[in-house]
Design an enzyme around this catalytic site. Sequence first.
Site, mmCIF file in Angstrom:
data_model
loop_
_atom_site.group_PDB
_atom_site.id
_atom_site.type_symbol
_atom_site.label_atom_id
_atom_site.label_comp_id
_atom_site.label_asym_id
_atom_site.label_seq_id
_atom_site.Cartn_x
_atom_site.Cartn_y
_atom_site.Cartn_z
ATOM 1 N N PHE A 195 43.719 28.043 44.030
ATOM 2 C CA PHE A 195 44.173 28.941 43.546
ATOM 3 C C PHE A 195 44.879 29.374 41.829
ATOM 4 O O PHE A 195 46.211 29.085 41.967
ATOM 5 C CB PHE A 195 44.949 29.783 44.455
ATOM 6 N N VAL A 196 43.731 30.231 41.402
ATOM 7 C CA VAL A 196 44.286 29.970 40.293
ATOM 8 C C VAL A 196 44.512 31.433 39.667
ATOM 9 O O VAL A 196 44.044 33.194 40.746
ATOM 10 C CB VAL A 196 43.050 30.103 39.020
ATOM 11 N N GLU A 221 30.878 37.967 35.976
ATOM 12 C CA GLU A 221 31.968 37.956 37.047
ATOM 13 C C GLU A 221 33.474 37.371 36.278
ATOM 14 O O GLU A 221 33.340 35.872 35.331
ATOM 15 C CB GLU A 221 31.315 36.839 38.005
ATOM 16 N N ASP A 222 34.016 36.910 36.881
ATOM 17 C CA ASP A 222 35.406 35.686 37.339
ATOM 18 C C ASP A 222 35.520 34.405 37.659
ATOM 19 O O ASP A 222 35.783 33.695 36.693
ATOM 20 C CB ASP A 222 37.100 36.725 37.313
ATOM 21 N N ASP A 237 33.563 31.699 43.788
ATOM 22 C CA ASP A 237 34.043 31.154 44.619
ATOM 23 C C ASP A 237 32.965 30.621 46.341
ATOM 24 O O ASP A 237 32.398 30.103 46.119
ATOM 25 C CB ASP A 237 35.102 32.108 45.349
ATOM 26 N N ARG A 264 47.241 39.812 36.947
ATOM 27 C CA ARG A 264 46.020 39.583 35.351
ATOM 28 C C ARG A 264 45.825 40.132 33.747
ATOM 29 O O ARG A 264 44.836 39.212 33.095
ATOM 30 C CB ARG A 264 45.163 40.635 36.005
ATOM 31 N N LYS A 316 34.248 27.397 41.427
ATOM 32 C CA LYS A 316 34.763 27.063 42.300
ATOM 33 C C LYS A 316 33.506 25.990 43.716
ATOM 34 O O LYS A 316 33.692 25.894 44.106
ATOM 35 C CB LYS A 316 35.378 27.591 43.132
HETATM 36 P P1 IMP Z 1 33.321 34.976 46.496
HETATM 37 O O1 IMP Z 1 32.886 35.949 47.236
HETATM 38 O O2 IMP Z 1 34.148 34.212 47.383
HETATM 39 O O3 IMP Z 1 32.171 33.861 45.631
HETATM 40 O O4 IMP Z 1 34.562 35.771 45.392
HETATM 41 C C1 IMP Z 1 35.008 36.494 44.319
HETATM 42 C C2 IMP Z 1 36.394 37.184 44.448
HETATM 43 O O5 IMP Z 1 37.635 36.275 45.153
HETATM 44 C C3 IMP Z 1 36.472 36.773 42.645
HETATM 45 O O6 IMP Z 1 36.176 37.979 41.893
HETATM 46 C C4 IMP Z 1 37.842 37.047 43.372
HETATM 47 O O7 IMP Z 1 37.874 38.186 42.845
HETATM 48 C C5 IMP Z 1 38.274 36.402 43.874
HETATM 49 N N1 IMP Z 1 38.579 34.984 43.847
HETATM 50 C C6 IMP Z 1 38.187 33.663 44.121
HETATM 51 N N2 IMP Z 1 39.138 32.424 43.825
HETATM 52 C C7 IMP Z 1 39.919 33.167 43.311
HETATM 53 C C8 IMP Z 1 41.150 32.308 42.802
HETATM 54 O O8 IMP Z 1 41.149 31.503 42.796
HETATM 55 N N3 IMP Z 1 41.229 33.434 41.888
HETATM 56 C C9 IMP Z 1 41.923 34.734 42.197
HETATM 57 N N4 IMP Z 1 40.815 35.538 43.258
HETATM 58 C C10 IMP Z 1 39.834 34.495 43.733
HETATM 59 MG MG MG Z 2 40.347 39.246 42.936
#
Ligand code: IMP
Ligand code: MG
Length: 178
Positions: free
Chosen positions: A151-152, A98-99, A102, A164, A130
Amino acid sequence: MINDIAKILIDEETLKSRVKELGKQLSRDYKDKELLMIGVLKGSVVFISDLMRAVDCFARIDFMAVSSYGSGTQTSGAVKILKDISIPLENYDVLLVEDILDSGLTLEYLRRVLTLRHPRDIKIAALLDKPERRKADIRPDYLGFTIPDEFVVGYGLDYDEKYRNLPFVGVLKPELYK
Ligand code: IMP
Ligand code: MG
Protein backbone atom coordinates in the site's frame (compact mmCIF):
# COMPACT_ATOMS: atom_id res chain seq x y z
CA MET A 1 3.77 12.91 8.35
CA ILE A 2 7.13 11.63 7.10
CA ASN A 3 7.43 9.38 10.17
CA ASP A 4 4.45 7.34 8.92
CA ILE A 5 6.43 6.22 5.87
CA ALA A 6 8.25 2.87 6.06
CA LYS A 7 10.28 3.49 2.90
CA ILE A 8 10.44 5.66 -0.19
CA LEU A 9 9.56 3.55 -3.21
CA ILE A 10 9.91 6.18 -5.98
CA ASP A 11 11.72 9.42 -5.24
CA GLU A 12 10.99 12.87 -6.71
CA GLU A 13 13.70 12.80 -9.35
CA THR A 14 12.66 9.39 -10.65
CA LEU A 15 9.00 10.46 -10.82
CA LYS A 16 9.95 13.63 -12.66
CA SER A 17 12.04 11.97 -15.34
CA ARG A 18 9.55 9.14 -15.95
CA VAL A 19 6.65 11.60 -16.30
CA LYS A 20 8.74 13.61 -18.76
CA GLU A 21 9.27 10.46 -20.84
CA LEU A 22 5.54 9.68 -20.81
CA GLY A 23 4.90 13.26 -21.91
CA LYS A 24 7.23 12.83 -24.89
CA GLN A 25 5.51 9.61 -25.86
CA LEU A 26 2.07 11.29 -25.63
CA SER A 27 3.31 14.30 -27.63
CA ARG A 28 4.24 11.96 -30.50
CA ASP A 29 1.11 9.80 -30.29
CA TYR A 30 -1.39 12.66 -30.02
CA LYS A 31 0.26 15.17 -32.38
CA ASP A 32 -2.58 15.05 -34.92
CA LYS A 33 -5.35 14.05 -32.52
CA GLU A 34 -7.85 15.78 -30.27
CA LEU A 35 -6.44 14.86 -26.88
CA LEU A 36 -8.78 15.09 -23.91
CA MET A 37 -7.11 14.08 -20.68
CA ILE A 38 -9.65 13.02 -18.06
CA GLY A 39 -8.20 12.84 -14.56
CA VAL A 40 -9.87 10.62 -12.02
CA LEU A 41 -10.19 12.63 -8.81
CA LYS A 42 -8.56 12.98 -6.47
CA GLY A 43 -5.60 10.62 -6.71
CA SER A 44 -4.54 11.66 -10.21
CA VAL A 45 -4.24 15.42 -9.63
CA VAL A 46 -0.50 15.51 -9.01
CA PHE A 47 0.27 13.11 -11.85
CA ILE A 48 -1.99 14.85 -14.38
CA SER A 49 -0.67 18.29 -13.50
CA ASP A 50 2.90 17.17 -14.16
CA LEU A 51 1.95 15.04 -17.16
CA MET A 52 -0.04 17.75 -18.96
CA ARG A 53 2.93 20.11 -18.71
CA ALA A 54 5.15 17.47 -20.27
CA VAL A 55 2.85 17.14 -23.29
CA ASP A 56 3.84 19.32 -26.22
CA CYS A 57 0.62 19.30 -28.26
CA PHE A 58 -2.89 20.71 -27.86
CA ALA A 59 -4.61 19.05 -24.91
CA ARG A 60 -7.82 19.61 -23.04
CA ILE A 61 -8.32 18.45 -19.49
CA ASP A 62 -11.33 17.53 -17.44
CA PHE A 63 -12.04 15.53 -14.31
CA MET A 64 -14.33 12.82 -13.06
CA ALA A 65 -14.82 11.62 -9.52
CA VAL A 66 -15.84 8.11 -8.58
CA SER A 67 -16.23 6.39 -5.27
CA SER A 68 -14.18 3.27 -4.80
CA TYR A 69 -12.16 2.86 -1.65
CA GLY A 70 -13.66 4.98 1.11
CA SER A 71 -11.15 4.92 3.93
CA GLY A 72 -10.05 1.30 3.63
CA THR A 73 -7.29 -0.22 1.53
CA GLN A 74 -9.42 -2.77 -0.35
CA THR A 75 -11.70 -1.99 -3.28
CA SER A 76 -15.38 -2.77 -2.79
CA GLY A 77 -15.98 -3.42 -6.48
CA ALA A 78 -18.88 -1.00 -6.40
CA VAL A 79 -18.17 2.13 -8.44
CA LYS A 80 -20.33 5.22 -8.42
CA ILE A 81 -19.87 8.41 -10.47
CA LEU A 82 -19.78 11.38 -8.08
CA LYS A 83 -18.71 13.97 -10.65
CA ASP A 84 -19.13 13.61 -14.39
CA ILE A 85 -17.72 15.52 -17.36
CA SER A 86 -20.15 17.74 -19.20
CA ILE A 87 -18.95 17.72 -22.82
CA PRO A 88 -19.85 15.18 -25.52
CA LEU A 89 -16.91 12.90 -26.35
CA GLU A 90 -17.58 12.15 -30.04
CA ASN A 91 -14.74 14.30 -31.35
CA TYR A 92 -12.13 13.47 -28.74
CA ASP A 93 -9.30 11.03 -28.24
CA VAL A 94 -9.81 10.38 -24.56
CA LEU A 95 -6.94 9.57 -22.25
CA LEU A 96 -8.09 8.43 -18.81
CA VAL A 97 -5.47 9.42 -16.25
CA GLU A 98 -5.30 7.44 -13.01
CA ASP A 99 -2.94 7.30 -10.06
CA ILE A 100 -2.86 3.52 -9.76
CA LEU A 101 -4.30 0.39 -11.35
CA ASP A 102 -4.99 -2.03 -8.54
CA SER A 103 -7.92 -4.43 -8.98
CA GLY A 104 -8.67 -2.48 -12.18
CA LEU A 105 -12.40 -2.43 -11.38
CA THR A 106 -12.61 1.37 -11.27
CA LEU A 107 -11.01 1.92 -14.66
CA GLU A 108 -12.82 -0.97 -16.27
CA TYR A 109 -16.10 0.60 -15.19
CA LEU A 110 -15.09 4.08 -16.36
CA ARG A 111 -13.85 2.81 -19.70
CA ARG A 112 -17.14 0.97 -20.24
CA VAL A 113 -19.26 4.01 -19.33
CA LEU A 114 -17.22 6.41 -21.48
CA THR A 115 -17.08 4.03 -24.45
CA LEU A 116 -20.88 4.24 -24.59
CA ARG A 117 -20.45 7.94 -25.38
CA HIS A 118 -18.52 7.09 -28.56
CA PRO A 119 -15.22 8.90 -28.21
CA ARG A 120 -12.91 8.62 -31.24
CA ASP A 121 -10.54 6.65 -29.07
CA ILE A 122 -10.06 5.82 -25.40
CA LYS A 123 -6.77 4.95 -23.72
CA ILE A 124 -5.44 4.70 -20.20
CA ALA A 125 -2.47 6.35 -18.52
CA ALA A 126 -1.61 5.18 -15.02
CA LEU A 127 1.27 6.32 -12.86
CA LEU A 128 1.46 3.00 -11.00
CA ASP A 129 0.42 -0.57 -11.68
CA LYS A 130 0.04 -3.43 -9.19
CA PRO A 131 -0.55 -6.28 -11.67
CA GLU A 132 -0.63 -8.95 -8.93
CA ARG A 133 -3.94 -7.60 -7.65
CA ARG A 134 -5.79 -7.36 -10.95
CA LYS A 135 -9.39 -8.62 -11.06
CA ALA A 136 -10.50 -6.90 -14.28
CA ASP A 137 -9.14 -7.44 -17.78
CA ILE A 138 -7.44 -4.08 -18.16
CA ARG A 139 -3.91 -2.84 -18.87
CA PRO A 140 -2.55 0.70 -19.02
CA ASP A 141 -1.56 2.00 -22.46
CA TYR A 142 0.88 4.39 -20.78
CA LEU A 143 2.46 3.39 -17.49
CA GLY A 144 4.85 5.07 -15.11
CA PHE A 145 5.97 2.22 -12.87
CA THR A 146 5.04 -1.35 -12.02
CA ILE A 147 5.13 -1.80 -8.24
CA PRO A 148 4.81 -4.75 -5.85
CA ASP A 149 1.66 -5.41 -3.83
CA GLU A 150 2.23 -2.86 -1.07
CA PHE A 151 0.00 0.00 0.00
CA VAL A 152 1.58 3.24 -1.18
CA VAL A 153 0.88 6.93 -0.57
CA GLY A 154 2.13 10.28 -1.83
CA TYR A 155 2.24 12.10 -5.20
CA GLY A 156 -1.57 12.22 -5.07
CA LEU A 157 -2.23 8.84 -3.47
CA ASP A 158 -3.89 8.83 -0.09
CA TYR A 159 -4.70 6.77 2.91
CA ASP A 160 -7.87 8.11 4.50
CA GLU A 161 -7.36 11.39 2.56
CA LYS A 162 -3.91 11.91 4.04
CA TYR A 163 -0.40 11.91 2.49
CA ARG A 164 -1.49 13.13 -0.98
CA ASN A 165 0.90 16.06 -0.65
CA LEU A 166 4.04 13.97 -0.15
CA PRO A 167 6.32 14.69 -3.13
CA PHE A 168 7.39 11.03 -3.49
CA VAL A 169 5.67 7.63 -3.56
CA GLY A 170 6.25 5.79 -0.30
CA VAL A 171 5.11 2.68 1.51
CA LEU A 172 2.94 3.42 4.51
CA LYS A 173 3.87 1.67 7.75
CA PRO A 174 1.46 -1.28 7.79
CA GLU A 175 0.62 -0.82 11.50
CA LEU A 176 -1.11 2.44 10.53
CA TYR A 177 -3.91 0.75 8.61
CA LYS A 178 -4.32 -2.46 10.56
P1 IMP B 1 -8.99 -0.34 -8.33
O1 IMP B 1 -10.39 -0.14 -8.79
O2 IMP B 1 -8.87 -1.48 -7.36
O3 IMP B 1 -7.99 -0.47 -9.46
O4 IMP B 1 -8.62 0.89 -7.43
C1 IMP B 1 -8.13 2.04 -7.90
C2 IMP B 1 -8.11 3.10 -6.82
O5 IMP B 1 -7.82 2.54 -5.54
C3 IMP B 1 -6.99 4.06 -7.09
O6 IMP B 1 -7.41 5.10 -7.92
C4 IMP B 1 -6.61 4.51 -5.70
O7 IMP B 1 -7.40 5.60 -5.31
C5 IMP B 1 -6.92 3.34 -4.81
N1 IMP B 1 -5.71 2.56 -4.48
C6 IMP B 1 -5.35 1.33 -4.91
N2 IMP B 1 -4.17 0.93 -4.42
C7 IMP B 1 -3.74 1.96 -3.67
C8 IMP B 1 -2.54 2.20 -2.87
O8 IMP B 1 -1.61 1.37 -2.78
N3 IMP B 1 -2.48 3.39 -2.24
C9 IMP B 1 -3.46 4.33 -2.32
N4 IMP B 1 -4.57 4.17 -3.03
C10 IMP B 1 -4.71 2.99 -3.70
MG1 MG C 1 -7.88 6.84 -3.18
